[in-house]
Write an enzyme that holds these catalytic residues in place. Structure first.
Site, PDB file in Angstrom:
ATOM      1  N   LYS A 366       1.105  -0.775  -0.166  1.00  0.00           N
ATOM      2  CA  LYS A 366       0.492   0.075  -0.021  1.00  0.00           C
ATOM      3  C   LYS A 366       0.967   0.725   0.327  1.00  0.00           C
ATOM      4  O   LYS A 366       2.136   1.412   0.172  1.00  0.00           O
ATOM      5  CB  LYS A 366      -0.737  -0.344   1.343  1.00  0.00           C
ATOM      6  CG  LYS A 366       0.335  -0.038   2.458  1.00  0.00           C
ATOM      7  CD  LYS A 366      -0.834  -0.121   3.725  1.00  0.00           C
ATOM      8  CE  LYS A 366       0.258  -0.724   5.423  1.00  0.00           C
ATOM      9  NZ  LYS A 366      -1.095  -1.182   6.036  1.00  0.00           N
ATOM     10  N   TYR A 593      15.227  30.755   5.883  1.00  0.00           N
ATOM     11  CA  TYR A 593      13.910  31.829   5.971  1.00  0.00           C
ATOM     12  C   TYR A 593      13.837  32.019   7.424  1.00  0.00           C
ATOM     13  O   TYR A 593      14.186  30.883   8.459  1.00  0.00           O
ATOM     14  CB  TYR A 593      12.817  30.557   6.071  1.00  0.00           C
ATOM     15  CG  TYR A 593      11.859  30.452   4.505  1.00  0.00           C
ATOM     16  CD1 TYR A 593      12.039  31.952   4.023  1.00  0.00           C
ATOM     17  CD2 TYR A 593      12.068  29.467   4.223  1.00  0.00           C
ATOM     18  CE1 TYR A 593      11.630  31.422   2.719  1.00  0.00           C
ATOM     19  CE2 TYR A 593      12.104  29.542   2.392  1.00  0.00           C
ATOM     20  CZ  TYR A 593      11.085  30.678   1.987  1.00  0.00           C
ATOM     21  OH  TYR A 593      10.817  30.721   0.934  1.00  0.00           O
TER      22      TYR A 593
HETATM   23  C1  LIG Z   1      -0.426  -2.095   6.925  1.00  0.00           C
HETATM   24  C2  LIG Z   1      -1.066  -3.462   7.157  1.00  0.00           C
HETATM   25  C3  LIG Z   1      -0.277  -4.244   7.172  1.00  0.00           C
HETATM   26  C4  LIG Z   1       1.655  -3.899   7.073  1.00  0.00           C
HETATM   27  O1  LIG Z   1       1.906  -4.135   8.399  1.00  0.00           O
HETATM   28  P1  LIG Z   1       3.785  -3.917   8.711  1.00  0.00           P
HETATM   29  O2  LIG Z   1       3.764  -3.439   9.595  1.00  0.00           O
HETATM   30  O3  LIG Z   1       4.188  -2.690   8.000  1.00  0.00           O
HETATM   31  O4  LIG Z   1       4.221  -4.541   8.525  1.00  0.00           O
HETATM   32  C5  LIG Z   1      -0.263  -5.261   8.180  1.00  0.00           C
HETATM   33  N1  LIG Z   1      -1.949  -5.120   7.647  1.00  0.00           N
HETATM   34  C6  LIG Z   1      -2.696  -4.689   7.615  1.00  0.00           C
HETATM   35  C7  LIG Z   1      -4.062  -4.585   8.284  1.00  0.00           C
HETATM   36  C8  LIG Z   1      -2.293  -3.215   7.586  1.00  0.00           C
HETATM   37  O5  LIG Z   1      -3.438  -2.309   7.335  1.00  0.00           O
END
Ligand SMILES: *Cc1c(COP(=O)(O)O)cnc(C)c1O
Length: 730
Positions: A366, A593
């Site tokens: 994702k 800045y």
């Molecule tokens: C993002 C996510 C993961 C992955 O988690 P990590 O800690 O990055 O391995 C797994 N399960 C769900 C439901 C998630 O939203």
């Protein structure tokens, strides 16, 4: 960095180009007709098969993509057609063939100018081989292409045989309506492309001794074959021999053994020599006639060859310099991310070692694969045998499908009712977030693949573990194809006793709920519970998948975290930018800045072309963050701007415009970890990485060396699969 693998192939490309020039200029003719025959009508015939094999080899390794290859070759072919158009007009060839059939034959099979047949033939061959791969096993593909080659031989060096049989004779008379030679993309080129692909897929190495022995024996037999066929008057044309196959096999393996720095320049040079040399032949002949030097420059075949070759090389070098200049303009990124695929492979290997045999990896990609580039990462994972992916949104899932990613793609988040039809269209699997959502999906009267989420204590998505009525309601939805059931641990990253206790509660609740569902006669499908820390702290759980995210990218969420299972993770991502200028400023000057930073002493500043819009957290301003330049650390001074930041390089003399500044990653002996940057910014690596800017290009480095180990031509599969989904959606 940089390829240190295929130097042998690169150098032989140049030799092949010289051989092709010799085929068209006969350097040995005035010395000895026999020597000329053996060189230009037999031995030099390795050149074209060699180029075809490299094409098949790199396609299967995934270093070239099918679309990329076709696009590039078609472009080159178009340019070459234009280059030779005046000659074709001048000789009247274009008038002779100016009919739809003639144009088709010219464009697809004969190449519009004698040597150009190779370009359409390689495109056609690649398309044929890929088409075959999509339907047949690689070994069968090799067999089929060999049969095509047999047909090609019988219309080429072995034409004498076909002439003896009436039915073959008739068959070839028909074939020769469509093309003048059997050395074309339909009959000749597929076998060599498939052979190169097979060598890549087998990934085997033979010792130099075996290669040299095999090559010598095969080469002697090749010469014997050529000489025999020639003496028997069998040859209609002489571009193909049976013994070319073993010769090419051993030659290619021998060249693969020659390691060293690969020379990209040689690739371009050899291609250009191949394209321009017939033009140079025309020029040399014209020039010789004009200045009355025909005896020297045409009749003396060796001098003719040398003249043509020198001019060809000269023209090619000029074109190359021009192309390089254009290239440099394009490649010079102001800031970029480097993705190390060897690191990814290492991390997947670590997970596979820790997890029980029966537990597969569901790669969480994702948010653009946590900023790493979702398509590139998923494609590599496909190649490593990972066939389950998780994304947050339906759009992310579609993007993967359109780019040919195979396997199950689970959407972890909520898909809007308006977008539900996309799930089926792109073969995506939806998370059921609660009963009412299940009913909404169910009301579509379409079968939809889902995983059911159970809330075991995190209180985000999922139907509550203790609400059996609602869970039963979900499982009774007739239109939902329930392929999996899962939950999410909320404190698996902590080894504090109360957190461990809570996690055990969650685990217990999950498995108890599964038992109850099974008792009620429901099939929960594939089950999964752990994310990265779930694996690193509770690796023994019996699941079908582990949803690995952050640790798959080689980093932990925070450097404070300890894990029960020690793992050797290798960060996949580095981030770099350029020094765009340096300047001296005096004592007590204000920098940047808001005048938040004041130089104590005389200071040399470097301005780096990266800023918070590229994802560099502005909390790293004013000395909190660092970069590495020329192997030494330099502190950030002043406030970080949207597109730039300033660092103090007083102690790094020699820092110049164009130098590389490393913001995350290694340079020399220094290292800045993503964890340390996240800590400085007061956040987790997950946030830091997933917020790296979209305007920063992701460049792949260290393409995996043993992609070849898996037996199937991998990237071809992805390409074919993406075609499927783009056809569906159009
Ligand atoms: C993002 C996510 C993961 C992955 O988690 P990590 O800690 O990055 O391995 C797994 N399960 C769900 C439901 C998630 O939203």
């Amino acid at each position: 960095m940089g390829e240190k693998r295929y130097a042998g192939l690169d150098y032989f490309r140049l030799i092949s180009a010289l051989l092709i020039v010799s085929i068209h200029t006969f350097p040995l003719l005035s010395i000895s007709p026999e020597a000329n025959f053996f060189l230009t009508h037999v031995l030099a015939r390795v050149a074209v098969p060699f180029f075809l094999m490299t094409t098949g080899f790199f396609l299967v390794l995934g270093k070239t993509t099918l679309n990329g290859f076709i696009k590039k070759t078609a472009l080159l072919y178009g340019a070459a057609i234009l280059l030779y158009l005046p000659v074709n007009i001048y000789t009247g060839a274009i008038k002779q063939q100016f009919s739809p059939a003639g144009i088709f034959k010219g464009l697809v099979f004969e190449g519009t100018f004698y040597h150009l047949w190779y370009l359409p033939a390689s495109i056609l061959g690649v398309i044929i081989v890929c088409g075959l791969y999509s339907k047949l096993k690689p070994r069968v593909v090799l067999g089929v292409t060999m049969l095509l080659y047999l047909l090609a031989l019988l219309g080429d060096s072995y034409y004498g045989i076909s002439e003896q049989f009436a039915f073959l004779n008739r068959f070839y008379n028909v074939l020769f309506i469509f093309f003048d030679h059997t050395r074309n993309g339909l009959l000749m080129t597929p076998v060599f492309i498939a052979l190169g692909g097979a060598i890549a897929a087998a990934g085997r190495q033979y010792s130099n001794k075996i290669c040299l022995t095999g090559l010598s024996v095969a080469a002697v037999l090749l010469l014997a074959e050529g000489s025999f066929l020639n003496r028997q008057g069998m040859q209609r044309h002489d571009s193909m021999y049976i013994m070319l196959l073993p010769v090419m096999f051993f030659l290619f393996h021998l060249l693969l053994n020659c390691r060293g720095k690969a020379e990209k320049k040689l690739r371009t040079l050899s291609m250009l020599i191949y394209i321009v040399h017939p033009m140079c032949i025309i020029v040399v002949r014209g020039f010789a006639k004009a200045v009355n030097l025909t005896e020297l420059l045409i009749d003396n075949s060796m001098l003719h060859f040398i003249a043509v070759l020198s001019i060809s090389i000269l023209c090619s070098v000029i074109v190359m310099t021009f192309l390089e200049k254009k290239d440099r303009g394009r490649k010079a990124d102001r800031a970029w991310v480097e993705i190390d695929l060897e690191g990814l492979e290492n991390n997947i290997g670590q997970f596979r070692k820790i997890l029980p045999e029966s537990c597969g990896i569901m790669a969480v990609v994702k948010a653009n694969a946590y900023g790493h580039g979702d398509v590139e990462i998923s494609r590599e994972l496909n190649n490593m045998g990972v066939n389950a992916f998780a994304v947050a949104t339906v759009k992310e899932g579609i993007r993967l499908r359109k780019n040919g990613i195979r396997g199950e793609i689970l959407i972890l988040g909520y898909t809007l009712p308006d977008e539900v039809s996309l799930l089926k269209q792109y073969d995506l699997t939806q998370t059921v977030v609660d009963l009412s959502y299940a009913r909404m999906l169910n009301s579509r009267n379409k079968k939809i693949k889902v995983h059911v989420k159970i809330d075991t204590g995190m209180h985000r998505l999922g139907e509550s573990f203790d609400n059996m009525d609602n869970l039963t309601g979900i499982f009774q939805c007739g239109n939902l194809l329930i392929r999996g059931t899962f939950s999410h641990l909320s404190a698996a990253d902590s080894l504090a006793p109360e957190d461990v206790k809570f996690t055990h509660f969650q685990i217990e609740r999950f498995y108890k709920t599964l038992d109850r569902l099974k008792e009620a006669g429901f099939n929960p499908g594939k089950i999964h519970l752990q994310s990265s820390y779930g694996v690193l702290n509770y690796p023994y759980l019996k699941c079908d998948y582990a949803r690995t995210g952050i640790a798959m990218y080689g980093v932990l969420s925070s450097r404070e975290h300890e894990t029960r299972v020690p793992v050797l993770l290798q960060p996949v991502l580095s981030m770099k930018a350029r020094v765009i200028l340096t300047k001296e400023i005096g004592e007590n000057e204000r920098i940047g800045y808001g005048h938040q930073c004041i130089s104590g002493k005389k200071t040399r500043l470097a301005v780096i072309s990266v800023g918070y819009a590229d994802g560099i957290p502005s909390n790293l301003s004013c000395g909190k963050g660092q970069v590495i330049i020329n192997g030494r650390k330099a502190g950030i001074v002043g406030r970080i701007c949207m597109d730039q930041l300033m660092v103090d390089v007083t102690d790094i003399p020699g820092t110049r415009q164009g130098d590389i500044a490393t913001l995350i990653g290694h340079d020399g002996n220094e290292f800045i970890s993503a964890e340390s940057v996240a800590a400085q910014a007061g956040t987790l690596t997950n946030e830091l990485l997933s917020r790296l800017g979209v305007r920063v290009p992701r460049n792949i480095i260290n393409n995996r060396t043993n992609a070849a180990k898996s037996r199937v031509p991998l990237n071809l599969k992805n390409t074919l699969s993406s075609w499927k989904f783009s056809i569906k959606s159009s």
